[in-house]
Write an enzyme that holds these catalytic residues in place. Structure first.
Site: not given
Length: 282
Positions: A144, A227
């Site tokens: 999205d 990350e």
């Protein structure tokens, strides 16, 4: 008038021949050569986009919007992995009619204490890349988010690992590298865990497949700063990251998030009878 047209034609031919000579002679700047005959070392790399997706009311809408973007990205391979025990008919049909080069996978995620919702799916996709993908660039894409096409051509030239600013993430309008020079990051705009190895959102970096193969055991772990830890485990540091986005002056990806659908009148409509309630795949 005919003479003018002929003269214009030959002028165009001469310009084309001259441009070809300059390209072959390696005289033009690299940015121009990339748009020419593609002889630059990295500009033809395949981009392997990894997207983890799950069943919800807005899933088809989100994936359709993303497909409409990816249709315009050349030399792109989409690795779409479902958070599911099996591949669903909805996603299967979307991929089949998309016209994209794709690999369809599935892996059921488990609950993580850190709140990371797609840990196992991302790692399963990484394993597939290590075993099957050729030379190229890997990018992790939420289904999205919003992407400018320029982002993909920017990351395509990634030699080891690259970064760029991301909008609407981390409680900020823009997060990540914001001051760069000659392809190196000078300033990182972050407010959360400033001392992370590489303070970046998942949408803000790409890595070369060669780096993944050099570190075959590195994967995402259950942590809030997954990350940064992932990139650090790959042997990367801030000064090793290649700055993209026109030296970090442009935003080409937005961490948009689709609101959860709430069809609160649906129960009322269901009572109207079969005539009003034909099946629609949404």
């Amino acid at each position: 008038m005919v003479k003018s047209a002929v003269k214009l034609f030959y002028s165009g031919v001469m310009v084309f021949v001259l441009l070809g000579f300059l390209l072959v002679a390696d005289i033009l700047p690299k940015s121009v050569r990339l748009l020419g005959n593609g002889q630059a070392e990295y500009n033809e790399q395949t981009i392997h986009g990894i997207t983890s997706t799950y069943t919800r009311l807005t899933q088809k809408a989100d994936l359709t919007r993303l497909i409409q973007t990816l249709m315009h990205v050349p030399n792109f391979h989409w690795i779409l992995i479902e958070d599911s025990e099996e591949k669903t008919p909805l996603v299967t049909k979307l991929l089949q009619k998309s016209g994209l080069k794709y690999t369809h996978l599935n892996k059921k995620n488990s609950h993580q204490k850190s709140g990371v919702k797609d840990l196992l799916t991302r790692n399963a996709a990484l394993a597939w890349v290590r075993e099957n993908a050729g030379q190229g660039v890997v990018y992790f894409m939420d289904d999205d988010n919003t992407y400018d096409l320029k982002l993909f051509e920017d990351m395509r030239t990634t030699k080891v690992a690259s970064v760029w600013p991301v909008a609407l993430v981390g409680g900020l309008i823009v997060e990540g590298p914001v001051r760069c020079k000659d392809g190196k990051v000078l300033t990182w705009r972050v407010t959360w865990k400033k001392n992370r190895t590489i303070p970046i959102d998942m949408a803000g970096f790409a890595i070369n497949t060669a780096l993944l193969r050099q570190h075959p055991d590195v994967k995402f772990i259950s942590a809030n700063d997954l990350e940064s830890r992932f990139l650090g485990d790959l042997g990367l540091t801030r000064n090793k990251m290649e700055a993209k986005g026109n030296d970090c002056t442009e935003v080409n990806v937005w961490h948009t998030q689709t609101a959860k659908a709430n069809p609160r009148q649906e129960k009322v409509a269901q009572k109207l009878g079969d005539e009003y309630n034909q099946f629609f795949e949404t």
